[in-house]
Design an enzyme around this catalytic site. Sequence first.
Site, PDB file in Angstrom:
ATOM      1  N   CYS A  17       0.864  -1.185   0.000  1.00 19.30           N
ATOM      2  CA  CYS A  17       0.000   0.000   0.000  1.00 19.30           C
ATOM      3  C   CYS A  17       0.902   1.236   0.000  1.00 19.30           C
ATOM      4  CB  CYS A  17      -0.855  -0.009   1.252  1.00 19.30           C
ATOM      5  SG  CYS A  17       0.168   0.053   2.740  1.00 19.30           S
ATOM      6  N   HIS A  79       3.660   2.023  11.607  1.00 23.00           N
ATOM      7  CA  HIS A  79       2.508   1.792  12.492  1.00 23.00           C
ATOM      8  C   HIS A  79       2.227   2.956  13.428  1.00 23.00           C
ATOM      9  CE1 HIS A  79       4.838  -1.889  11.624  1.00 23.00           C
ATOM     10  NE2 HIS A  79       3.656  -2.309  11.212  1.00 23.00           N
ATOM     11  N   CYS A 101       2.434   6.015   8.771  1.00 25.46           N
ATOM     12  CA  CYS A 101       1.570   6.203   7.601  1.00 25.46           C
ATOM     13  C   CYS A 101       0.657   7.422   7.849  1.00 25.46           C
ATOM     14  CB  CYS A 101       0.717   4.958   7.370  1.00 25.46           C
ATOM     15  SG  CYS A 101      -0.476   5.217   6.038  1.00 25.46           S
ATOM     16  N   GLU A 131       0.341  -0.347  16.286  1.00 28.64           N
ATOM     17  CA  GLU A 131      -0.514   0.791  15.900  1.00 28.64           C
ATOM     18  C   GLU A 131      -1.438   1.188  17.059  1.00 28.64           C
ATOM     19  OE1 GLU A 131      -2.761   0.556  12.188  1.00 28.64           O
ATOM     20  OE2 GLU A 131      -4.130   2.062  13.000  1.00 28.64           O
ATOM     21  N   THR A 170      -6.365   0.927  11.762  1.00 27.87           N
ATOM     22  CA  THR A 170      -6.616   1.052  10.316  1.00 27.87           C
ATOM     23  C   THR A 170      -6.694  -0.288   9.591  1.00 27.87           C
ATOM     24  OG1 THR A 170      -4.247   1.198   9.942  1.00 27.87           O
ATOM     25  CG2 THR A 170      -5.448   3.285  10.147  1.00 27.87           C
ATOM     26  N   SER A 228       1.397  -9.475  10.841  1.00 29.42           N
ATOM     27  CA  SER A 228       0.761  -8.429  10.033  1.00 29.42           C
ATOM     28  C   SER A 228      -0.751  -8.493  10.239  1.00 29.42           C
ATOM     29  CB  SER A 228       1.116  -8.644   8.559  1.00 29.42           C
ATOM     30  OG  SER A 228       0.188  -7.985   7.738  1.00 29.42           O
TER      31      SER A 228
HETATM   32  S1  SF4 Z   1      -2.822   2.500   7.310  1.00 30.42           S
HETATM   33 FE1  SF4 Z   1      -1.379   0.773   7.140  1.00 30.42          FE
HETATM   34  S2  SF4 Z   1      -2.298  -0.594   5.599  1.00 30.42           S
HETATM   35 FE2  SF4 Z   1      -3.335   1.400   5.430  1.00 30.42          FE
HETATM   36  S3  SF4 Z   1      -2.257   2.545   3.842  1.00 30.42           S
HETATM   37 FE3  SF4 Z   1      -1.303   3.069   5.802  1.00 30.42          FE
HETATM   38  S4  SF4 Z   1       0.392   1.612   6.067  1.00 30.42           S
HETATM   39 FE4  SF4 Z   1      -0.958   0.810   4.496  1.00 30.42          FE
END
Ligand code: SF4
Length: 316
Positions: A17, A79, A101, A131, A170, A228
């Site tokens: 992703c 995370h 992210c 996370e 998420t 994961s």
């Molecule tokens: S929240 Fe996690 S799975 Fe979703 S786009 Fe971001 S890194 Fe990727």
Amino acid sequence: MTKPALTLYLAAPRGFCAGVDRAIKIVELALQKWGAPVYVRHEIVHNRFVVDGLRAKGAVFVEELEDCPPDRPVIFSAHGVPKAVPAEAARREMVYVDATCPLVSKVHIEAQRHHEAGLQMIMIGHAGHPETIGTMGQLPEGEVLLVETVADVAQVQVRDPARLAFVTQTTLSVDDTSEIVAALQARFPAIIGPHKEDICYATTNRQEAVKAIAPDCDALLVVGAPNSSNSKRLVEVARRAGCAYAQLVQRATDIDWRALEGIRSIGVTAGASAPEVLIDEVVQAFRDRYDLTVDMVETAREDVEFKVPRVLRVPA
Ligand code: SF4
């Protein structure tokens, strides 16, 4: 000897992703900019192949900031981290780059905003996942209550049922989460939440793609790591969508060929932290054993891309 026929349904979207892609780029750019070693707090993304590749280039993976020398750069994983971590890095005058992210950072901001408005937070997530630890760590201890299941909703003790908000991890199961959200709303009608939930586009799209292929598959393999979260959810989604044999494999050598004896169709997908090279390896392993027809089933197109932090950007 003739090979048996097999149809392989390849889910799309699958694999990397935008958040994972950005986090890996951040480590690579940091190595270019500062040279080795660059420290990374926690696995940058949950994939051993990715981590080993970066380690070979000079990244050193540690679990805690105190394991990093103060004179080397440190990167925080995709995370997200509790607020105390960058604060401590700043106190030690370390160079640090946050590879959280942006979709996780968005949840951090939501939690902060609700807290400032005087609401108590409930987080739907998995205990112990980095996370969840990172998001709960945005607010003072005890300000975020964790619920993992519908049963937890009945038990949770809140300060004031009229002043509550929720956020989610998420990478949860879309279906499980909507059940938990419904239970929260039934018990606390005034609870405020995100418009849908905080499950990201990549998690949602990969689950949708699995739902599309799973009913047609005698078996389904998810390429991903055992730690994961989004990969584990894909296995559950496949089973729930009607595929009796759904398994997580880290790479082709993990495939249990005996368990697959007699199948006529196989589904293949990958979690958001699994690189395409591992999916190619799995597909090739099937090609070696079967007269393979690959049918790619695309349920969504993704064009999401996240910018790397300014400190690492090279002038064009
Ligand atoms: S929240 Fe996690 S799975 Fe979703 S786009 Fe971001 S890194 Fe990727």
